[in-house]
Design a protein around this motif. Structure first.
Motif, PDB file in Angstrom:
ATOM      1  N   LEU A  45       0.828  -1.201   0.000  1.00 16.66           N
ATOM      2  CA  LEU A  45       0.000   0.000   0.000  1.00 16.66           C
ATOM      3  C   LEU A  45       0.859   1.246   0.000  1.00 16.66           C
ATOM      4  O   LEU A  45       2.013   1.214   0.438  1.00 16.66           O
ATOM      5  N   PRO A  46       0.297   2.374  -0.454  1.00 13.61           N
ATOM      6  CA  PRO A  46       1.059   3.627  -0.384  1.00 13.61           C
ATOM      7  C   PRO A  46       1.192   4.079   1.063  1.00 13.61           C
ATOM      8  O   PRO A  46       0.485   3.594   1.953  1.00 13.61           O
ATOM      9  N   LYS A  47       2.082   4.996   1.312  1.00 12.45           N
ATOM     10  CA  LYS A  47       2.280   5.566   2.647  1.00 12.45           C
ATOM     11  C   LYS A  47       1.277   6.703   2.875  1.00 12.45           C
ATOM     12  O   LYS A  47       1.004   7.486   1.957  1.00 12.45           O
ATOM     13  N   VAL A  48       0.755   6.796   4.089  1.00 12.54           N
ATOM     14  CA  VAL A  48      -0.094   7.925   4.442  1.00 12.54           C
ATOM     15  C   VAL A  48       0.721   9.204   4.253  1.00 12.54           C
ATOM     16  O   VAL A  48       1.887   9.274   4.651  1.00 12.54           O
ATOM     17  N   GLY A  49       0.130  10.184   3.603  1.00 11.20           N
ATOM     18  CA  GLY A  49       0.812  11.443   3.322  1.00 11.20           C
ATOM     19  C   GLY A  49       1.457  11.495   1.948  1.00 11.20           C
ATOM     20  O   GLY A  49       1.885  12.552   1.502  1.00 11.20           O
ATOM     21  N   ALA A  50       1.506  10.341   1.264  1.00 14.91           N
ATOM     22  CA  ALA A  50       2.118  10.304  -0.074  1.00 14.91           C
ATOM     23  C   ALA A  50       1.237  11.049  -1.072  1.00 14.91           C
ATOM     24  O   ALA A  50       0.017  10.928  -1.058  1.00 14.91           O
ATOM     25  N   ALA A  51       1.887  11.811  -1.943  1.00 19.20           N
ATOM     26  CA  ALA A  51       1.176  12.492  -3.025  1.00 19.20           C
ATOM     27  C   ALA A  51       1.034  11.522  -4.192  1.00 19.20           C
ATOM     28  O   ALA A  51       2.002  10.874  -4.591  1.00 19.20           O
ATOM     29  N   LEU A  52      -0.182  11.421  -4.714  1.00 20.25           N
ATOM     30  CA  LEU A  52      -0.460  10.529  -5.841  1.00 20.25           C
ATOM     31  C   LEU A  52      -0.851  11.333  -7.064  1.00 20.25           C
ATOM     32  O   LEU A  52      -1.510  12.363  -6.951  1.00 20.25           O
ATOM     33  N   GLN A  53      -0.462  10.816  -8.212  1.00 20.74           N
ATOM     34  CA  GLN A  53      -0.916  11.361  -9.487  1.00 20.74           C
ATOM     35  C   GLN A  53      -1.796  10.315 -10.150  1.00 20.74           C
ATOM     36  O   GLN A  53      -1.480   9.125 -10.134  1.00 20.74           O
ATOM     37  N   ASP A  55      -3.288   7.726 -12.493  1.00 15.05           N
ATOM     38  CA  ASP A  55      -2.706   6.765 -13.434  1.00 15.05           C
ATOM     39  C   ASP A  55      -1.301   6.309 -13.073  1.00 15.05           C
ATOM     40  O   ASP A  55      -0.728   5.481 -13.775  1.00 15.05           O
ATOM     41  N   ASP A  56      -0.714   6.833 -11.994  1.00 13.35           N
ATOM     42  CA  ASP A  56       0.592   6.357 -11.537  1.00 13.35           C
ATOM     43  C   ASP A  56       0.407   5.211 -10.547  1.00 13.35           C
ATOM     44  O   ASP A  56      -0.612   5.130  -9.864  1.00 13.35           O
ATOM     45  N   SER A  57       1.395   4.355 -10.438  1.00 13.18           N
ATOM     46  CA  SER A  57       1.336   3.251  -9.497  1.00 13.18           C
ATOM     47  C   SER A  57       1.300   3.777  -8.064  1.00 13.18           C
ATOM     48  O   SER A  57       2.050   4.681  -7.709  1.00 13.18           O
ATOM     49  N   MET A  58       0.407   3.190  -7.252  1.00  8.91           N
ATOM     50  CA  MET A  58       0.332   3.578  -5.840  1.00  8.91           C
ATOM     51  C   MET A  58       0.611   2.392  -4.925  1.00  8.91           C
ATOM     52  O   MET A  58       0.525   2.495  -3.715  1.00  8.91           O
ATOM     53  N   GLY A  59       0.961   1.265  -5.515  1.00  8.17           N
ATOM     54  CA  GLY A  59       1.242   0.061  -4.754  1.00  8.17           C
ATOM     55  C   GLY A  59       1.132  -1.152  -5.656  1.00  8.17           C
ATOM     56  O   GLY A  59       1.111  -1.015  -6.887  1.00  8.17           O
ATOM     57  N   SER A  60       1.055  -2.328  -5.042  1.00  5.26           N
ATOM     58  CA  SER A  60       0.937  -3.543  -5.842  1.00  5.26           C
ATOM     59  C   SER A  60       0.186  -4.623  -5.080  1.00  5.26           C
ATOM     60  O   SER A  60       0.047  -4.561  -3.857  1.00  5.26           O
ATOM     61  N   ASP A  69       0.520  -3.978 -10.502  1.00  5.09           N
ATOM     62  CA  ASP A  69       0.469  -2.629  -9.939  1.00  5.09           C
ATOM     63  C   ASP A  69      -0.973  -2.237  -9.655  1.00  5.09           C
ATOM     64  O   ASP A  69      -1.901  -2.658 -10.347  1.00  5.09           O
ATOM     65  N   ILE A  70      -1.136  -1.420  -8.630  1.00  5.45           N
ATOM     66  CA  ILE A  70      -2.401  -0.743  -8.359  1.00  5.45           C
ATOM     67  C   ILE A  70      -2.191   0.686  -8.834  1.00  5.45           C
ATOM     68  O   ILE A  70      -1.258   1.355  -8.388  1.00  5.45           O
ATOM     69  N   PHE A  71      -3.029   1.147  -9.759  1.00  3.02           N
ATOM     70  CA  PHE A  71      -2.881   2.487 -10.296  1.00  3.02           C
ATOM     71  C   PHE A  71      -3.856   3.433  -9.605  1.00  3.02           C
ATOM     72  O   PHE A  71      -5.024   3.102  -9.425  1.00  3.02           O
ATOM     73  N   SER A  72      -3.353   4.587  -9.224  1.00  3.35           N
ATOM     74  CA  SER A  72      -4.206   5.563  -8.569  1.00  3.35           C
ATOM     75  C   SER A  72      -5.219   6.106  -9.572  1.00  3.35           C
ATOM     76  O   SER A  72      -4.833   6.634 -10.614  1.00  3.35           O
ATOM     77  N   PRO A  73      -6.505   6.011  -9.256  1.00  2.00           N
ATOM     78  CA  PRO A  73      -7.512   6.544 -10.168  1.00  2.00           C
ATOM     79  C   PRO A  73      -7.647   8.063 -10.102  1.00  2.00           C
ATOM     80  O   PRO A  73      -8.258   8.662 -10.972  1.00  2.00           O
ATOM     81  N   VAL A  74      -7.066   8.669  -9.060  1.00  2.00           N
ATOM     82  CA  VAL A  74      -7.204  10.110  -8.848  1.00  2.00           C
ATOM     83  C   VAL A  74      -5.873  10.699  -8.386  1.00  2.00           C
ATOM     84  O   VAL A  74      -5.004   9.984  -7.904  1.00  2.00           O
ATOM     85  N   SER A  75      -5.756  12.011  -8.522  1.00  2.00           N
ATOM     86  CA  SER A  75      -4.624  12.727  -7.936  1.00  2.00           C
ATOM     87  C   SER A  75      -5.040  13.215  -6.555  1.00  2.00           C
ATOM     88  O   SER A  75      -6.194  13.588  -6.343  1.00  2.00           O
ATOM     89  N   GLY A  76      -4.089  13.197  -5.635  1.00  2.00           N
ATOM     90  CA  GLY A  76      -4.380  13.661  -4.288  1.00  2.00           C
ATOM     91  C   GLY A  76      -3.337  13.164  -3.305  1.00  2.00           C
ATOM     92  O   GLY A  76      -2.239  12.755  -3.691  1.00  2.00           O
ATOM     93  N   VAL A 105      -8.088   8.694  -0.095  1.00  2.00           N
ATOM     94  CA  VAL A 105      -7.296   9.775  -0.675  1.00  2.00           C
ATOM     95  C   VAL A 105      -8.073  11.080  -0.610  1.00  2.00           C
ATOM     96  O   VAL A 105      -9.259  11.123  -0.963  1.00  2.00           O
ATOM     97  N   ASP A 106      -7.392  12.139  -0.145  1.00  2.00           N
ATOM     98  CA  ASP A 106      -7.929  13.493  -0.247  1.00  2.00           C
ATOM     99  C   ASP A 106      -7.649  13.953  -1.666  1.00  2.00           C
ATOM    100  O   ASP A 106      -6.485  14.119  -2.056  1.00  2.00           O
ATOM    101  N   ILE A 107      -8.719  14.092  -2.450  1.00  2.00           N
ATOM    102  CA  ILE A 107      -8.544  14.385  -3.873  1.00  2.00           C
ATOM    103  C   ILE A 107      -8.124  15.829  -4.111  1.00  2.00           C
ATOM    104  O   ILE A 107      -8.381  16.704  -3.291  1.00  2.00           O
TER     105      ILE A 107
END
Length: 129
Positions: A45-53, A55-60, A69-76, A105-107
């Motif tokens: 899983l991603p780390k709390v506080g991590a910025a996501l974009q 379509d980028d990988s956020m974990g696996s 890969d798990i791709f982030s559906p949103v930025s936040g 995720v806080d979008i």
């Protein structure tokens, strides 16, 4: 037969998004995705506080078949992760839309959800009549 809850939004990469508020969403992988992967044995899983974009990988997700890969559906920014998956990754198989959720995720803004698929669009993508 895959399940597609009508209260969620979806991605072409088989993630789902539940809108929790105007600024927060919950993310997981779909029933279809977990079916394709088989028995899940580990979730990164991603780390709390991590910025996501979007379509980028956020974990696996690691299954007996493969690692995907798990791709982030949103930025936040990651607000919370489902720590229960560290000791019980099988929750993704048994309850992909419930106990198997992965992150909250806080979008980045109201437009963050515009590119997501509606349930009927996702059903068409995975071939459900």
């Amino acid at each position: 037969m895959s399940q597609v809850p009508t209260n969620l939004l979806y991605t072409k990469e088989h993630e789902w998004v539940e809108v929790l508020s105007d600024t927060k969403v919950r993310i997981g992988i779909t029933h279809f995705a977990q079916e394709q992967l088989g028995d899940i044995v580990f979730v990164e899983l991603p780390k709390v506080g991590a910025a996501l974009q979007a379509d980028d990988s956020m974990g696996s997700v690691e299954s007996v078949k493969t690692v995907s890969d798990i791709f982030s559906p949103v930025s936040g920014v990651v607000a919370a992760v489902n720590e229960r998956l560290e000791t019980a990754p099988e929750n993704v198989n048994t309850s992909p839309y419930g106990d198997g959720w992965m992150a909250e995720v806080d979008i980045s803004g109201p437009d963050a959800l515009n590119a997501l698929l509606k349930p009927a669009e996702y059903e068409a993508l995975v071939g459900i009549d």
